[in-house]
Every structure is written in structure tokens, then in C-alpha cells.
Design an enzyme around this catalytic site. Structure first.
Site, PDB file in Angstrom:
ATOM      1  N   HIS A  46      47.604  42.649  36.760  1.00 57.42           N
ATOM      2  CA  HIS A  46      46.714  43.768  36.479  1.00 57.42           C
ATOM      3  C   HIS A  46      46.811  44.845  37.563  1.00 57.42           C
ATOM      4  O   HIS A  46      47.259  44.591  38.682  1.00 57.42           O
ATOM      5  CB  HIS A  46      45.271  43.282  36.343  1.00 57.42           C
ATOM      6  N   GLU A  86      44.543  46.259  39.326  1.00 57.20           N
ATOM      7  CA  GLU A  86      43.735  46.005  40.513  1.00 57.20           C
ATOM      8  C   GLU A  86      44.492  45.119  41.509  1.00 57.20           C
ATOM      9  O   GLU A  86      44.502  45.384  42.715  1.00 57.20           O
ATOM     10  CB  GLU A  86      42.411  45.314  40.122  1.00 57.20           C
ATOM     11  N   CYS A 112      38.401  42.554  35.058  1.00 58.04           N
ATOM     12  CA  CYS A 112      38.145  41.237  34.484  1.00 58.04           C
ATOM     13  C   CYS A 112      37.695  40.282  35.595  1.00 58.04           C
ATOM     14  O   CYS A 112      37.665  40.649  36.773  1.00 58.04           O
ATOM     15  CB  CYS A 112      39.402  40.705  33.792  1.00 58.04           C
ATOM     16  N   CYS A 146      40.322  39.766  38.419  1.00 56.17           N
ATOM     17  CA  CYS A 146      40.400  40.918  39.313  1.00 56.17           C
ATOM     18  C   CYS A 146      39.144  41.028  40.167  1.00 56.17           C
ATOM     19  O   CYS A 146      39.215  41.450  41.330  1.00 56.17           O
ATOM     20  CB  CYS A 146      40.632  42.198  38.519  1.00 56.17           C
TER      21      CYS A 146
END
Length: 201
Positions: A102, A104, A128, A131
């Protein structure tokens, strides 16, 4: 020189003097810091090869300096032509979810400072739960997100629970403009183009 030409020249000279004497004021439509950082996150997202969701993240320190940028994509040295990009399949291993990193995570890993403690993360989508763990462990103090479209999913409920417990603030970004346009041709459209004695900005 005839009278009409003389008047025209005098008029032009008057305009030139007025422009030279008028105070030069700063632009009023410049990007403010929050719009700038969220725009950087969105620009970074354009690097993503994900056919469905392109997400970017931008980490900023207390001095408004960018210390990390990332977007969603496959891990380094893993051929993204050989890994699946599908969102659904009869076999979970044939979806992107076991493999993709992801935005992040990549922004934190791409940091150009010793750490990102006390920093702010600007990200297109609410993080999420995975993250959220990374954000907490990295010491990021707050998260600015644009969309919370998966709010009802369990992983995002877990994310909010974790962020709340860790005392990390998160708030929805409220843009002051609908879009930021990047025009590569704008640098050649300056009003001073071709002016004698002009200097580069």
C-alpha cells in the site's frame, strides 16, 4: 511623425510607465500547504500500475518538508507482470491482495529522514488496519485522508480502533478547489516571455 502616431506612441509609453511603477503583488491563487501535500499524494498515485485503485501518500514533517512519498504497487524485485492485479478470484492467491504494498507502507519505507516521528501523512484513502499498524509503529502523529469509501469494512473499523487507542488524530481533507491541473506548457506562457533583461524565476 503624424499626430495620430504620436498619440499612439505617447499612450504606449504611458502604459509602460504605469506598469513599471505599479507595485508587483504576489499571486493569490497559489496552492496552500494542505492542497499542495494532498496534490503530491495524488500525483504520486499516477505511478501506480493498479488498474482499479491508484493511491498515493505523502509524509510531511513539522517544518512542512516532505520526508516520504509512496504509491501502491508490487514489492521491489517482484515482477509485476507475473503477479495478479485482480480484485476477486476463486483463489485468493490469484488476487492482488496478498502481494501489493500500500501507499502508506511505501511512503514510510521511502523516507528520506532518520524517522517520521511526529509527522503528518496525507493519503487519498483512509488507511486499512495493516497500514494503521505501520503508521503507529512509525510514530506518525496524524493522518489527513480524502476518501473513506470503505468505512464500513471490518479492516477499517479495526484501523480506527487502533488509531484511536494510539492517540493518532485522523481527519477528512476538505479541498478548497476541485482539481489541481499540471500543465507542462505553462512555463512558456509567462507574460515576460521574450522580454529584454528578464531573469529566470
Amino acid at each position: 511623425m503624424n499626430t495620430e502616431a504620436s498619440k499612439e506612441t505617447s499612450l504606449q509609453n504611458g502604459h509602460a510607465r504605469a506598469e513599471a511603477e505599479a507595485p508587483c503583488k504576489k499571486r493569490q491563487d497559489y496552492l496552500e500547504w494542505p492542497e499542495y501535500f494532498m496534490a503530491v499524494a495524488f500525483l504520486s498515485a499516477q505511478r501506480s500500475k493498479d488498474p482499479n485503485s491508484q493511491v498515493g501518500a505523502c509524509i510531511v514533517n513539522q517544518e512542512n518538508k516532505i520526508v516520504g512519498i509512496g504509491y501502491n504497487g508490487m514489492p521491489n524485485d517482484c515482477n509485476d507482470d507475473l503477479l495478479p492485479w485482480a480484485r476477486s478470484s476463486s483463489d485468493w492467491l490469484d488476487t492482488k491482495y496478498p502481494y501489493v504494498c500500500h501507499a502508506e507502507l511505501n511512503a514510510i519505507m521511502n523516507k528520506n529522514s532518520a524517522d517520521v516521528k511526529g509527522c503528518t501523512m496525507y493519503v487519498a484513502l483512509f488507511p486499512c488496519n495493516e497500514c494503521a499498524k505501520l503508521i503507529i509503529q512509525a510514530g506518525i502523529k496524524d493522518v489527513i485522508y480524502l476518501s473513506d469509501k470503505y468505512h464500513g469494512r471490518k479492516e477499517f473499523t479495526a484501523s480506527r480502533r487502533l488509531l484511536d487507542m494510539a492517540g493518532i488524530e485522523y481527519k477528512k481533507f476538505q479541498p478548497k478547489r476541485g482539481k489541481v491541473v499540471i500543465d507542462f506548457g505553462s512555463i512558456d506562457l509567462s507574460g515576460n516571455q521574450g522580454a529584454a533583461g528578464s531573469s529566470a524565476s
